[in-house]
Write a protein that holds these residues in place. Structure first.
Motif, PDB file in Angstrom:
ATOM      1  N   SER A  96       0.818  -1.205   0.000  1.00 52.19           N
ATOM      2  CA  SER A  96       0.000   0.000   0.000  1.00 52.19           C
ATOM      3  C   SER A  96       0.852   1.255   0.000  1.00 52.19           C
ATOM      4  O   SER A  96       0.499   2.252  -0.634  1.00 52.19           O
ATOM      5  CB  SER A  96      -0.913   0.007   1.223  1.00 52.19           C
ATOM      6  N   TRP A  97       1.960   1.198   0.710  1.00 60.78           N
ATOM      7  CA  TRP A  97       2.838   2.373   0.738  1.00 60.78           C
ATOM      8  C   TRP A  97       3.489   2.587  -0.620  1.00 60.78           C
ATOM      9  O   TRP A  97       3.795   3.729  -0.987  1.00 60.78           O
ATOM     10  CB  TRP A  97       3.881   2.231   1.840  1.00 60.78           C
ATOM     11  N   CYS A 100       1.228   4.705  -2.544  1.00 63.50           N
ATOM     12  CA  CYS A 100       1.368   6.115  -2.162  1.00 63.50           C
ATOM     13  C   CYS A 100       2.551   6.748  -2.895  1.00 63.50           C
ATOM     14  O   CYS A 100       2.460   7.878  -3.375  1.00 63.50           O
ATOM     15  CB  CYS A 100       1.560   6.240  -0.650  1.00 63.50           C
ATOM     16  N   GLY A 136      -4.039   4.876  -1.433  1.00 60.78           N
ATOM     17  CA  GLY A 136      -2.925   4.096  -0.869  1.00 60.78           C
ATOM     18  C   GLY A 136      -2.868   4.213   0.638  1.00 60.78           C
ATOM     19  O   GLY A 136      -2.607   3.235   1.345  1.00 60.78           O
ATOM     20  N   MET A 137      -3.158   5.414   1.157  1.00 60.56           N
ATOM     21  CA  MET A 137      -3.196   5.583   2.613  1.00 60.56           C
ATOM     22  C   MET A 137      -4.365   4.828   3.236  1.00 60.56           C
ATOM     23  O   MET A 137      -4.234   4.261   4.327  1.00 60.56           O
ATOM     24  CB  MET A 137      -3.271   7.062   2.963  1.00 60.56           C
ATOM     25  N   ALA A 140      -3.276   1.273   3.295  1.00 60.87           N
ATOM     26  CA  ALA A 140      -2.285   1.070   4.351  1.00 60.87           C
ATOM     27  C   ALA A 140      -2.953   1.070   5.721  1.00 60.87           C
ATOM     28  O   ALA A 140      -2.596   0.279   6.601  1.00 60.87           O
ATOM     29  CB  ALA A 140      -1.213   2.153   4.276  1.00 60.87           C
TER      30      ALA A 140
END
Length: 149
Positions: A96-97, A100, A136-137, A140
């Motif tokens: 996920s990061w 980002c 993405g955040m 995460a």
């Protein structure tokens, strides 16, 4: 005859009387990690698809050929990440990061890869990159929440 009526109630969608209902629920919770797929993965996939086709939607294929290839590759990468989040959530949410970082790169790449882009290209990549960072955040956050429980 009572077995026939029990089978009919199971077919209609009521699985509460099924002998393996608790085991099926536990398996589902283990695989899904208590997250809702539709709220996160579908928008990520759609942002990836839009990023891939945005050069043709905004008609900057002739004026920014380097950005055309760039947006196509970045959009495909985002869409593949979304498919991975859906297919293997317990393994893929660690990336996920990376999503980002891809979103931040899409914002910056407008000036790095492109050559004097016009306002439409700049606004498009800022919106797509911002949405990618935001989603993405969210991914995460979902990954951290599922690991802590």
């Amino acid at each position: 005859m009572s077995n026939v009526s029990d089978a009919r109630s199971t077919v209609r969608g009521d699985l509460s009387g099924h002998p393996d209902a608790s085991e099926m629920r536990a398996r589902y919770d283990k695989v899904m990690g208590g997250r809702d797929v539709a709220l996160v993965d579908a928008p990520v996939f759609l942002v990836g698809l839009y990023c891939a086709v945005s050069p043709w939607v905004l008609h900057f294929t002739a004026s920014q050929p380097a950005l055309v290839t760039h947006n196509l590759v970045m959009g495909i990468a985002i869409a593949v990440l979304a498919l991975g989040f859906t297919a293997m959530p317990e393994r893929m949410y660690g990336l996920s990061w990376a999503m980002c970082a891809i979103g931040a790169w899409i914002i910056v790449s407008t000036w790095v890869v492109g050559s004097s882009p016009d306002a439409g290209v700049v606004i498009n990549n800022i919106i797509v990159g911002g949405l990618t960072v935001l989603l993405g955040m969210v991914c995460a956050g979902a990954a951290m929440r599922s690991r802590s429980t």
